[in-house]
Design a protein around this motif. Structure first.
Motif, mmCIF file in Angstrom:
data_model
loop_
_atom_site.group_PDB
_atom_site.id
_atom_site.type_symbol
_atom_site.label_atom_id
_atom_site.label_comp_id
_atom_site.label_asym_id
_atom_site.label_seq_id
_atom_site.Cartn_x
_atom_site.Cartn_y
_atom_site.Cartn_z
ATOM 1 N N SER A 221 0.854 -1.198 0.000
ATOM 2 C CA SER A 221 0.000 0.000 0.000
ATOM 3 C C SER A 221 0.885 1.242 0.000
ATOM 4 O O SER A 221 1.994 1.214 0.537
ATOM 5 N N PRO A 222 0.418 2.314 -0.696
ATOM 6 C CA PRO A 222 -0.897 2.468 -1.326
ATOM 7 C C PRO A 222 -0.940 1.752 -2.669
ATOM 8 O O PRO A 222 -0.008 1.855 -3.460
ATOM 9 N N THR A 224 -4.362 1.298 -4.212
ATOM 10 C CA THR A 224 -5.708 1.505 -4.764
ATOM 11 C C THR A 224 -5.979 3.005 -4.842
ATOM 12 O O THR A 224 -5.240 3.827 -4.285
ATOM 13 N N ASN A 225 -7.058 3.346 -5.514
ATOM 14 C CA ASN A 225 -7.488 4.740 -5.573
ATOM 15 C C ASN A 225 -7.931 5.174 -4.186
ATOM 16 O O ASN A 225 -8.840 4.579 -3.597
ATOM 17 N N GLN A 226 -7.290 6.168 -3.650
ATOM 18 C CA GLN A 226 -7.629 6.699 -2.334
ATOM 19 C C GLN A 226 -7.130 8.137 -2.280
ATOM 20 O O GLN A 226 -6.407 8.587 -3.167
ATOM 21 N N THR A 227 -7.544 8.831 -1.247
ATOM 22 C CA THR A 227 -7.156 10.239 -1.111
ATOM 23 C C THR A 227 -6.360 10.409 0.166
ATOM 24 O O THR A 227 -6.802 10.002 1.241
ATOM 25 N N TRP A 228 -5.193 11.009 0.012
ATOM 26 C CA TRP A 228 -4.337 11.333 1.151
ATOM 27 C C TRP A 228 -4.339 12.835 1.354
ATOM 28 O O TRP A 228 -4.387 13.617 0.405
ATOM 29 N N SER A 302 2.897 1.494 -7.030
ATOM 30 C CA SER A 302 1.470 1.407 -6.709
ATOM 31 C C SER A 302 0.683 0.908 -7.923
ATOM 32 O O SER A 302 0.917 1.364 -9.051
ATOM 33 N N PHE A 306 -3.051 7.267 -6.421
ATOM 34 C CA PHE A 306 -3.851 7.838 -5.348
ATOM 35 C C PHE A 306 -3.794 9.356 -5.478
ATOM 36 O O PHE A 306 -3.035 9.897 -6.287
#
Length: 643
Positions: A221-222, A224-228, A302, A306
């Motif tokens: 990780s990261p 996947t699509n995610q927001t930091w 990744s 992200f």
């Protein structure tokens, strides 16, 4: 005779040879066809006849008898056995030879060849293979004498100079082992060694070197699509067994077109906490890359990009909308939850200036909504909001466009509403209207400085009008404010300023014809409510043509004691004038003139009459009663001299 002795010697020799041939030895094993292996304790056996010395020399040959090597000499054995530790050689043309140490003619050797073979033969990896670290590879071998002993397996990364144990005492009946190939840097000098446990001479080593390549690092990780969020800490994780050194981490904000070093020589613990710097650009194409610290060409990235979010964004009143004074306005923002509290501002001039109205405690989430108590009395179509990090002023957002703020219309002042002039000390009706949202209970204030400060008129009254006793002041910039007693935000102020004209001062005395004497004190009195400052008092002895100041700032107590100066000229045209200090144009003057009498006037023998010597003559005079005692003189020379 000589021939006789020769014949006798020959007979004796033949007899001795015959006697000697009467003893013999026969090797029973190994006698041909056997398979032995190095380091094996093997029992050589033989049978014997006659009377050998029982001291034996034992030899072996690995080349079919061309060359012999000694095993034992003068070995004493009467049972026809010798335990031989098979040498660490490999051959298929081995022979054993045993002969009497004292009679070499008594000898025998294996009838046929036997073999000394590898007890263990490594079959894989045996040279040339390419293995990948952190994978499982089957090591295989062949072994004679199955079940005889457990196995020991080792590997070397330097062609056999030094060894690392893989396993000891491994199953004696097995011929394969699932080896977890170590995660190491690229190595082309690897070999495997397999042998019976505790018998080093039974080992076999790969015929040639093989290669171990490092595994491809695995990023968890990261992925996947995610927001930091900026300022927040996130854990980057990976599979430690896929790295052979410390870790190097890089990040990209442009989908991998360029990379920036995040951290190097990171402990290969499988995780690293990264606090996103505030300087990181906002991007939806961010990636993390992991590799060994000293080998950047083998890496993992990744699986999906992200996002790094904008640290704070105003969602409400961002471009349009209307906020109403005294009403709650819901404000929503998207933001990083890791920067602490926020300053919240509003502007009424398109952002030229801002007024802070709250410090918003962060809720620890990526979005937050709170209610703004909109102040009243603002009328703007160029309003903006601004959110700023309390701890990092460089992090802020403001409305993209303008919104409107309008005042509450729950209360509306109708009178006085601007432009009027109210007479002081009169009663004026203050009136207003209200909407149902008002409580019906009101406080009334007035201001004489255009709203900078306020003075209470009445509190908690009902209805829509109030009879106001206008104070005696001189105020050109007066406002009225009607305020809801239960919600002070709801109020209205006169649309424009009105004026209060001060009252005309009222002199009470002297106001009639009377005579005041020099040197005597007389009370000048007035109606104190008709003055709004300290009091100025003037007098005139010429019916108001000219005036002389008595006092400029007397206390507005309603009375002032004036001692008539002895220097004052006698006059029957005297007046007193009263006014506010600093405002002589508004005054009151005595209604009628009063007189200042002669301080003393002889009334007897004033113009004629006879006084007789030795007689008593009555002398009378009028005078000021405030000048004390009097000297009395007479003159008999028409005033040329007096006695």
């Amino acid at each position: 005779m000589r021939n006789f002795y020769r014949s006798l010697c020959l007979c004796i020799m033949l007899m001795a040879a015959s006697f000697a041939n009467a003893q013999s030895i026969t090797i029973t094993k190994p006698n041909g066809g056997e398979i032995l292996y190095p380091c094996q304790d093997y029992v050589i056996t033989w049978t014997q006849t006659g009377n050998p010395s029982n001291y034996w020399n034992i030899d072996y040959s690995i080349d079919g008898g061309t060359i012999w090597a000694s095993v034992a000499t003068n070995y004493l054995a009467s049972n026809g056995q010798f335990t031989w530790t098979v040498p660490n050689v490999i051959t298929s043309t081995a022979l054993i030879r045993v002969y009497d140490a004292q009679n070499p003619a008594t000898t025998d050797q294996s009838n046929a060849l036997f073999s000394i073979q590898k007890p263990v033969t490594l079959t894989s990896p045996n040279g040339g293979e390419v293995l990948t670290g952190n994978s499982v590879y089957n090591i295989t071998w062949d072994a004679i004498a199955a079940g005889t002993s457990t196995f020991s397996i080792s590997y070397s990364l330097n062609g056999g100079t030094s060894w690392t144990t893989i396993v000891n005492n491994y199953d004696a009946n097995s011929r394969s082992y699932a080896w977890s190939v170590p995660t190491i840097a690229l190595n082309t000098n690897c070999v495997i060694r397999v042998g019976y446990f505790a018998q080093s001479c039974t080992q076999d080593v790969s015929d040639a070197v093989f290669t171990i390549t490092p595994p491809t690092p695995v990023l968890f990780s990261p992925n996947t699509n995610q927001t930091w969020q900026k300022g927040c800490s996130y854990t980057i994780t990976w599979l430690p067994s896929t790295l052979y050194t410390t870790a190097r981490l890089d990040y990209s904000t442009d989908a991998g077109a360029t990379w920036n070093l995040l951290a190097d020589n990171v402990s290969n613990s499988g995780n690293y906490n990264w606090t996103l710097p505030l300087t990181l650009p906002v991007s939806a194409n961010c990636l993390i890359r992991i590799c060994n610290s000293n080998y950047v060409n083998l890496f993992d990235v990744s699986n999906a990009p992200f996002s790094v979010a904008t640290p704070v964004t105003i969602s409400s009143f961002n471009n349009g909308g209307t906020a109403v004074g005294c009403n709650p306005a819901s404000i929503t923002l998207s933001k990083t939850p890791c920067l602490g509290d926020w300053y919240v501002y509003y502007s009424t001039d398109n952002g030229a200036t801002y007024t802070m109205f709250t410090i918003l405690a962060d809720n620890g989430a990526a979005t937050q909504t709170f209610n703004w108590a909109v102040p009243n009395g603002i009328n703007s179509t160029t309003a903006k909001l601004k959110i700023e990090s309390r701890n990092n002023p460089s992090v802020f957002d403001e409305s993209d466009g303008n919104f409107s703020i309008i005042p509450s219309n729950d209360i509306t002042v109708t009178s006085p509403n601007g432009g009027e002039t109210l007479a002081a000390l009169t009663t004026q009706n203050i009136t207003w209207t209200n909407l149902p949202a008002a409580s019906g209970q009101y406080d009334i204030h007035y201001s004489i400085n255009n709203g900078s400060t306020w003075t209470n008129i009445a509190t908690n009254i009902t209805g829509n009008s109030y009879a106001w006793n206008v104070p005696n002041i001189n105020a050109p910039m007066v406002l009225i404010r009607i305020q809801d007693n239960l919600n002070t935000c709801k109020n209205d102020v006169s649309d424009a300023a009105f004026a209060i004209a001060p009252a005309t001062p009222v002199l009470l005395s002297p106001n009639v014809a009377q005579t005041w004497q020099l040197g005597c004190a007389y009370n000048i009195t007035w109606l104190s409510s008709t003055l709004y400052t300290t009091v100025r008092i003037d007098y005139s002895v010429d019916n108001g043509s000219t005036w002389t100041q008595i006092v400029n700032a007397a206390s507005n107590s309603g009375t002032y004691a004036w001692t008539v100066p002895t220097s004052l000229a006698v006059s029957n045209q005297c007046l007193i004038r009263i006014s506010n200090t600093g405002n002589l144009g508004l005054n009151d003057v005595s209604n009628a003139p009063f007189s200042i009498g002669m301080p003393v006037t002889v009334t007897s023998f004033n113009n004629g009459g006879t006084a007789i010597g030795c007689g008593t003559a009555t002398i009378s005079w009028t005078k000021s009663p405030c000048l004390g005692n009097w000297y009395v003189y007479y003159s008999d020379n028409n005033g040329a001299s007096y006695s």
